[in-house]
Scaffold this motif. Structure first.
Motif, mmCIF file in Angstrom:
data_model
loop_
_atom_site.group_PDB
_atom_site.id
_atom_site.type_symbol
_atom_site.label_atom_id
_atom_site.label_comp_id
_atom_site.label_asym_id
_atom_site.label_seq_id
_atom_site.Cartn_x
_atom_site.Cartn_y
_atom_site.Cartn_z
ATOM 1 N N GLN A 161 2.042 1.762 -3.466
ATOM 2 C CA GLN A 161 0.939 2.219 -4.313
ATOM 3 C C GLN A 161 0.734 3.724 -4.167
ATOM 4 N N ARG A 162 0.771 4.187 -2.927
ATOM 5 C CA ARG A 162 0.563 5.613 -2.680
ATOM 6 C C ARG A 162 1.689 6.437 -3.286
ATOM 7 N N PHE A 163 2.913 5.936 -3.186
ATOM 8 C CA PHE A 163 4.061 6.640 -3.767
ATOM 9 C C PHE A 163 3.929 6.721 -5.285
ATOM 10 N N ALA A 211 1.259 6.531 -7.066
ATOM 11 C CA ALA A 211 0.139 7.375 -7.472
ATOM 12 C C ALA A 211 0.574 8.830 -7.654
ATOM 13 N N LEU A 212 1.578 9.229 -6.903
ATOM 14 C CA LEU A 212 2.054 10.604 -6.962
ATOM 15 C C LEU A 212 3.271 10.782 -7.870
ATOM 16 N N PRO A 258 0.797 -1.232 0.000
ATOM 17 C CA PRO A 258 0.000 0.000 0.000
ATOM 18 C C PRO A 258 0.830 1.283 0.000
ATOM 19 N N SER A 259 1.925 1.305 0.723
ATOM 20 C CA SER A 259 2.763 2.508 0.736
ATOM 21 C C SER A 259 3.391 2.762 -0.628
ATOM 22 N N GLN A 268 3.983 5.871 8.426
ATOM 23 C CA GLN A 268 2.826 5.282 7.767
ATOM 24 C C GLN A 268 1.561 5.419 8.615
ATOM 25 N N GLU A 311 7.378 11.880 4.897
ATOM 26 C CA GLU A 311 5.957 11.635 4.632
ATOM 27 C C GLU A 311 5.651 10.155 4.508
ATOM 28 N N PHE A 312 6.514 9.404 3.830
ATOM 29 C CA PHE A 312 6.217 8.002 3.544
ATOM 30 C C PHE A 312 6.758 7.038 4.584
ATOM 31 N N SER A 356 -4.636 2.311 7.037
ATOM 32 C CA SER A 356 -5.924 2.507 6.384
ATOM 33 C C SER A 356 -7.024 2.023 7.330
ATOM 34 N N THR A 373 9.692 14.247 1.511
ATOM 35 C CA THR A 373 8.989 13.074 0.975
ATOM 36 C C THR A 373 9.326 11.833 1.779
#
Length: 476
Positions: free
Chosen positions: A71-73, A75-76, A68-69, A218, A214-215, A221, A211
């Motif tokens: 995926q989030r990275f 996405a951006l 998931p982390s 965590q 930020e990541f 969800s 960044t």
């Protein structure tokens, strides 16, 4: 027309058939399924390295799902990583070179599982020691590089640094993130000076601290939070040689991503030393009784003597000594017993606690109750110690005098008074058969730095200090 060859020429074995000749011109770096930051970053870095040394473009393939982390990275930042390439667009017949990172098992290649056997050359890069003996990836021109560092990305960063490569800020940030994740922000025992050096180089390449911050922090969800709550409620504890082994078994209708993060949170919030977490997912076939079982093992740094990575490899999994996982299919009714069997094997690896008498200092510096505070200070300075054991006329323990006590006596101009007026009593002590964790607990709770070890008659036979405890914990 297709003739004897068929319309698409598949399977044509006619010697010299030029219509079926496919050029070997494709280089690809492959992540493992459920791609984490180390796998993705190492693959991106490896593709950049391959392109630099060959002059030919190399791409990166994520063959099946991301953490998931990650995926989030993506996405951006996906648009800033142009090397990413869809697996379905790869023609295996064109594979010239395949680079595999953070993985040595064919089954973890997902859609790319058959690629190594089709390629002209294959290179495996991993930081798991088992890759040297348990790699099942096959190719006549296979090379394997295994370095015991905190992250595979560290190895790749060094390769890029050594050829004088220049990275884009997004690439440097991704690689720095990977090292932070796989080393626990440089706190895991597997962290080496090479990981620190690689991070330093990536900072010079433009890795962005904002960044990374930020990541690496965590947020769970809602689904992960639900699993965390269920895990804490269903957790069972077992005390073994002074360590707490926690077991958690969960069931889910659908696959839950990011359970490794949930497992770490359960370990931390429960105060356990070792965690075995099992979670099942129902089979896609409605009439099937099978479930997909994932088991995650975690242990704190203070736990010695266990190797979950080695043990999990017996079941097709793997990982590190204190962070490992495995996945298997089995009948639903067998899932929880299997998790308990795995936990029992881990429990069997826990070593008996070290007893105080095995590491205590038997050369105890002491003084009598008649000794003055000034004389006590001289003894402390002469032996370079911070505390003295005080004994009565028959050599039984009275208490302890510390540097702090002497400092207070000096402030009050009372250094000629006997130590008996300043001695700390009653004094915390240990029997010789007390386990190491008792010494550690008493020191932490009482905020003291030394514990006399006494026999049944209160005769001092040794002393344990903070340094002794830290040394046994391999923390100094």
């Amino acid at each position: 027309g297709g003739g004897a060859h068929g319309s698409d020429h598949e399977g044509c074995n006619l010697h010299g058939c030029q219509c079926c000749v496919v050029p070997r011109d494709f280089d690809v770096a492959v992540c493992h399924i459920s791609t984490d930051f180390d796998s993705l970053a190492a693959a991106v870095g490896l593709a950049r390295w391959r392109s630099a040394v060959t002059g030919e473009k190399a791409v990166v393939v994520v063959p099946g799902g991301e953490h998931p982390s990650v995926q989030r990275f993506l996405a951006l930042y996906k648009q800033m990583l142009p090397l990413l390439f869809p697996a379905k667009a790869v023609d295996p017949r064109r594979l010239r070179w395949v680079g595999i990172v953070d993985n040595y098992r064919k089954e973890r290649l997902g859609a790319a599982a058959e690629w190594p056997e089709r390629a002209e050359q294959v290179a495996v890069y991993d930081h798991h020691r088992a890759a040297t003996t348990n790699c099942d990836i096959l190719n006549p021109n296979l090379t394997i590089q295994v370095d015991e560092v905190g992250a595979t990305t560290t190895m790749i960063a060094e390769m890029l640094r050594d050829i004088g490569a220049t990275l884009e800020p997004a690439e440097a940030t991704l690689m720095a993130l990977a090292i932070h994740f796989d080393t626990g922000n440089l706190t895991f025992e597997t962290t080496t000076h090479r990981d620190v050096g690689a991070l330093g180089w990536l900072m010079t390449q433009g890795a962005t601290q904002r960044t990374i911050n930020e990541f690496t922090h965590q947020m769970l969800s809602p689904e992960q939070q639900q699993m965390l709550n269920q895990g804490l409620q269903s957790l069972t504890r077992q005390s073994i040689h002074g360590l707490t082994l926690a077991r958690v078994f969960l069931e889910s209708e659908t696959f839950r991503k990011g359970m490794s993060t949930v497992a770490q949170d359960i370990l931390d919030l429960s105060g356990s030393d070792i965690l075995i977490l099992g979670i099942t997912t129902k089979a896609k076939k409605k009439d099937s009784n099978e479930v997909q079982l994932s088991i995650i093992g975690r242990a704190r740094a203070r736990v010695d003597g266990i190797d979950m990575g080695e043990m999990f490899r017996l079941y097709g999994g793997g990982g590190h000594a204190k962070a490992a996982s495995l996945s298997t299919k089995l009948p639903a009714e067998d899932a929880e017993p299997f998790v308990n069997d795995v936990a029992d094997v881990v429990a069997g690896q826990i070593q008996p606690a070290l007893m105080v008498e095995e590491f205590m200092n038997r050369s105890v510096v002491s003084c009598s109750v008649q000794t003055s505070m000034a004389q006590a200070k001289e003894l402390l300075l002469a032996h370079d110690i911070s505390g003295l054991v005080v004994l009565d006329d028959v050599d039984k323990l009275v208490g302890v005098i510390t540097r702090y006590d002497i400092m207070m006596a000096e402030l009050g101009n009372r250094t000629e008074t006997p130590v008996t007026a300043w001695v700390t009593r009653p004094c915390k002590t240990l029997p010789p058969d007390a386990p190491l964790h008792d010494a550690e607990r008493i020191m932490a709770e009482a905020r003291i730095g030394r514990l006399p070890v006494i026999d049944a008659e209160r005769k001092v036979i040794g002393i344990v200090t903070r340094t002794d405890v830290l040394r046994q914990r391999h923390l100094v």
